[in-house]
Enzyme design. Structure first.
Site, PDB file in Angstrom:
ATOM      1  N   CYS A 121      15.253  11.457  -2.015  1.00 37.68           N
ATOM      2  CA  CYS A 121      15.433  11.397  -0.553  1.00 37.68           C
ATOM      3  C   CYS A 121      16.872  11.676  -0.113  1.00 37.68           C
ATOM      4  O   CYS A 121      17.129  11.875   1.075  1.00 37.68           O
ATOM      5  CB  CYS A 121      14.958  10.050  -0.021  1.00 37.68           C
ATOM      6  SG  CYS A 121      13.266   9.669  -0.497  1.00 37.68           S
ATOM      7  N   HIS A 254      18.189   8.927   6.529  1.00 36.94           N
ATOM      8  CA  HIS A 254      16.909   9.310   5.929  1.00 36.94           C
ATOM      9  C   HIS A 254      15.801   8.458   6.558  1.00 36.94           C
ATOM     10  O   HIS A 254      15.913   7.248   6.679  1.00 36.94           O
ATOM     11  CB  HIS A 254      16.976   9.088   4.420  1.00 36.94           C
ATOM     12  CG  HIS A 254      15.647   9.074   3.774  1.00 36.94           C
ATOM     13  ND1 HIS A 254      14.734  10.095   3.963  1.00 36.94           N
ATOM     14  CD2 HIS A 254      15.044   8.168   2.961  1.00 36.94           C
ATOM     15  CE1 HIS A 254      13.639   9.808   3.285  1.00 36.94           C
ATOM     16  NE2 HIS A 254      13.800   8.648   2.675  1.00 36.94           N
ATOM     17  N   ASN A 284       7.689   9.244   5.752  1.00 38.55           N
ATOM     18  CA  ASN A 284       8.856   9.529   4.925  1.00 38.55           C
ATOM     19  C   ASN A 284       8.624  10.869   4.220  1.00 38.55           C
ATOM     20  O   ASN A 284       7.766  10.970   3.348  1.00 38.55           O
ATOM     21  CB  ASN A 284       9.022   8.389   3.913  1.00 38.55           C
ATOM     22  CG  ASN A 284      10.213   8.575   2.993  1.00 38.55           C
ATOM     23  OD1 ASN A 284      10.781   9.659   2.909  1.00 38.55           O
ATOM     24  ND2 ASN A 284      10.580   7.513   2.299  1.00 38.55           N
TER      25      ASN A 284
HETATM   26  N1  ACO Z   1      -1.489  -2.626   3.969  1.00 37.41           N
HETATM   27  C1  ACO Z   1      -1.704  -3.944   4.020  1.00 37.41           C
HETATM   28  N2  ACO Z   1      -1.043  -4.832   3.244  1.00 37.41           N
HETATM   29  C2  ACO Z   1      -0.108  -4.337   2.406  1.00 37.41           C
HETATM   30  C3  ACO Z   1       0.169  -2.962   2.312  1.00 37.41           C
HETATM   31  C4  ACO Z   1      -0.552  -2.088   3.133  1.00 37.41           C
HETATM   32  N3  ACO Z   1      -0.369  -0.761   3.132  1.00 37.41           N
HETATM   33  N4  ACO Z   1       1.147  -2.779   1.388  1.00 37.41           N
HETATM   34  C5  ACO Z   1       1.475  -3.998   0.934  1.00 37.41           C
HETATM   35  N5  ACO Z   1       0.727  -4.943   1.532  1.00 37.41           N
HETATM   36  C6  ACO Z   1       0.755  -6.378   1.321  1.00 37.41           C
HETATM   37  C7  ACO Z   1       1.220  -6.755  -0.066  1.00 37.41           C
HETATM   38  O1  ACO Z   1       0.145  -6.705  -0.990  1.00 37.41           O
HETATM   39  C8  ACO Z   1       1.724  -8.152   0.145  1.00 37.41           C
HETATM   40  O2  ACO Z   1       0.622  -9.030   0.192  1.00 37.41           O
HETATM   41  P1  ACO Z   1       0.735 -10.516  -0.450  1.00 37.41           P
HETATM   42  O3  ACO Z   1       1.775 -11.189   0.378  1.00 37.41           O
HETATM   43  O4  ACO Z   1      -0.646 -11.042  -0.245  1.00 37.41           O
HETATM   44  O5  ACO Z   1       1.145 -10.298  -1.866  1.00 37.41           O
HETATM   45  C9  ACO Z   1       2.301  -8.096   1.556  1.00 37.41           C
HETATM   46  O6  ACO Z   1       1.717  -6.944   2.188  1.00 37.41           O
HETATM   47  C10 ACO Z   1       3.800  -7.975   1.588  1.00 37.41           C
HETATM   48  O7  ACO Z   1       4.203  -6.994   0.630  1.00 37.41           O
HETATM   49  P2  ACO Z   1       5.715  -6.595   0.451  1.00 37.41           P
HETATM   50  O8  ACO Z   1       5.821  -5.500  -0.562  1.00 37.41           O
HETATM   51  O9  ACO Z   1       6.539  -7.828   0.257  1.00 37.41           O
HETATM   52  O10 ACO Z   1       5.979  -6.021   1.906  1.00 37.41           O
HETATM   53  P3  ACO Z   1       7.342  -5.611   2.555  1.00 37.41           P
HETATM   54  O11 ACO Z   1       7.580  -6.367   3.789  1.00 37.41           O
HETATM   55  O12 ACO Z   1       8.452  -5.548   1.555  1.00 37.41           O
HETATM   56  O13 ACO Z   1       7.001  -4.136   3.025  1.00 37.41           O
HETATM   57  C11 ACO Z   1       7.502  -1.918   2.296  1.00 37.41           C
HETATM   58  C12 ACO Z   1       6.685  -3.163   2.039  1.00 37.41           C
HETATM   59  C13 ACO Z   1       7.088  -1.328   3.640  1.00 37.41           C
HETATM   60  C14 ACO Z   1       7.240  -0.882   1.195  1.00 37.41           C
HETATM   61  C15 ACO Z   1       9.005  -2.298   2.324  1.00 37.41           C
HETATM   62  O14 ACO Z   1       9.354  -3.014   1.169  1.00 37.41           O
HETATM   63  C16 ACO Z   1       9.886  -1.132   2.452  1.00 37.41           C
HETATM   64  O15 ACO Z   1       9.886  -0.438   3.444  1.00 37.41           O
HETATM   65  N6  ACO Z   1      10.728  -0.873   1.471  1.00 37.41           N
HETATM   66  C17 ACO Z   1      11.579   0.278   1.494  1.00 37.41           C
HETATM   67  C18 ACO Z   1      10.946   1.273   0.659  1.00 37.41           C
HETATM   68  C19 ACO Z   1      10.857   2.614   1.280  1.00 37.41           C
HETATM   69  O16 ACO Z   1      10.845   2.854   2.458  1.00 37.41           O
HETATM   70  N7  ACO Z   1      10.764   3.523   0.358  1.00 37.41           N
HETATM   71  C20 ACO Z   1      10.634   4.872   0.688  1.00 37.41           C
HETATM   72  C21 ACO Z   1      11.116   5.693  -0.446  1.00 37.41           C
HETATM   73  S1  ACO Z   1      12.734   5.329  -0.832  1.00 37.41           S
HETATM   74  C22 ACO Z   1      13.553   5.863   0.326  1.00 37.41           C
HETATM   75  O17 ACO Z   1      13.097   6.687   0.993  1.00 37.41           O
HETATM   76  C23 ACO Z   1      14.852   5.283   0.483  1.00 37.41           C
END
Ligand code: ACO
Length: 327
Positions: A121, A254, A284
């Site tokens: 990215c 990004h 993304n």
């Molecule tokens: N739909 C419903 N529930 C979901 C989903 C979904 N698509 N995905 C995860 N969950 C659930 C999980 O299973 C978890 O459930 P639990 O509490 O029962 O275990 C709960 O939601 C919370 O999961 P987390 O992973 O803790 O959620 P978080 O608030 O961290 O959000 C996310 C996840 C959106 C991926 C976040 O961590 C994030 O944005 N991270 C940055 C990563 C990113 O954007 N990467 C892109 C590539 S890298 C880059 O571009 C820089």
């Protein structure tokens, strides 16, 4: 005495494949495999409402060529005058040759230098910084710098934590030599200790794919690292150029997640209305996200000639970097 030589953006272009999927479309697709997600969850956690996916048979180079043609037209220049093509991508058409060579072939630009940059990215910021260096040293006069991705091809549609986040698309700029800047400063970083938090670990060997060819991510770990490095590198490129956050008209980080974007703006004490947001409509798109956001903002009249724009990339590797420019 030699006069100073800089690079400046002469024109931008972008391309999104026509197939647009809303969160409800993705949720319905996952539901067929018994996997639950919802528009509400995706919007609240990421800000994403829709993304575009390519049709079968459409490859990264096809998106890159469409964006490049639009950028050449905006810059009002002929492809024959381009002497450098850099494509930032993690989803190339082939193992080799580079997507840049395929783009060169499709544009009919034979003879000029062409290569890919792989920094996930952060790829576009890496590619722009490399092109700027080559122009400033006189190695190139006019470059096509492209970010293009087909992430839909490497998504695991059984993993709801990743497959809802990404989309396909391409953005491009024509960067050319100039007596005045242009690009003011740039900085690139990587920390390979974090390779495991965001990767596609598979490889091609002996005619087979070995290992897992789909994207794996530790979302919370990526989130934490991203917000820290985006603040640090923004301050660093501003310092290098003798500017302050008060000089920034537009911040284009990004486009990964609205919460990362807002947190970056907040840490830099930049008002949210200076933040360019396209993640809601594009998802993304990895290396394509910054040039896509730049082009959309220029074409909508948001970013105008003379504006100071801060571009910031962050992604797998772990990699990060920033470019500060006067448009
Ligand atoms: N739909 C419903 N529930 C979901 C989903 C979904 N698509 N995905 C995860 N969950 C659930 C999980 O299973 C978890 O459930 P639990 O509490 O029962 O275990 C709960 O939601 C919370 O999961 P987390 O992973 O803790 O959620 P978080 O608030 O961290 O959000 C996310 C996840 C959106 C991926 C976040 O961590 C994030 O944005 N991270 C940055 C990563 C990113 O954007 N990467 C892109 C590539 S890298 C880059 O571009 C820089």
């Amino acid at each position: 005495m030699t006069s100073a030589r800089y690079s400046r953006i002469a024109g931008t272009g972008s391309y999104l494949p026509p197939r647009r999927l809303t969160n409800d479309d993705i949720a319905a697709q996952l539901a067929r495999d018994g996997i639950e997600t919802s528009d509400t969850w995706i919007v609240e956690r990421t800000g994403i409402r829709a993304r575009h996916f390519v049709a079968d048979g459409v490859n990264c180079s096809d998106l890159a060529v469409a964006a490049a043609r639009a950028a050449l037209e905006a810059a009002d220049c002929d492809v024959a005058s381009v002497d450098l093509i850099i494509v930032a991508t993690s989803t190339p058409d082939m193992v080799f040759p580079s997507t840049a060579c395929l783009v060169q072939q499709k544009l009919g630009a034979a003879g000029c230098a062409a290569f890919d940059v792989q920094a996930v990215c952060s790829g576009f910021v890496y590619a722009l910084s490399v092109a700027d260096s080559m122009i400033r040293t006189g190695t190139a006069q006019r470059a096509l710098v492209i970010g293009a991705e087909v992430f839909s091809r490497i998504l695991d549609f059984k993993d709801r934590t990743t497959c809802v986040l990404f989309g396909d698309g391409a953005g491009a700029v024509v960067l050319e030599a100039s007596r005045s800047p242009g690009l003011l400063s740039s900085e690139l970083h990587a920390d390979g200790r974090h390779v495991d938090i965001l990767c596609v670990p598979g490889t091609v060997s002996g005619g087979q794919v070995l290992g897992d060819p789909l994207l794996k991510m530790d979302g919370p770990a990526v989130f934490k690292l991203a917000v820290g490095v985006l603040e640090d590198v923004a301050r660093s490129v501003l310092d290098k150029a003798g500017r302050t956050t008060g000089d920034v008209d537009w911040l284009i980080p990004h486009q990964a997640n609205i919460r990362i974007l807002q947190s970056t703006a907040k840490r830099l004490k930049l008002p949210f209305d200076k933040l360019v947001v396209t993640v809601d409509e594009h998802g993304n798109t990895s290396a394509a996200s910054i040039p896509l956001a730049l082009d959309v903002s220029i074409r909508s009249g948001k970013i105008a000639r003379g504006d100071t724009v801060l571009l910031e990339g962050v992604g797998g590797g772990f990699t990060w970097g920033a470019v500060l420019l006067d448009f």
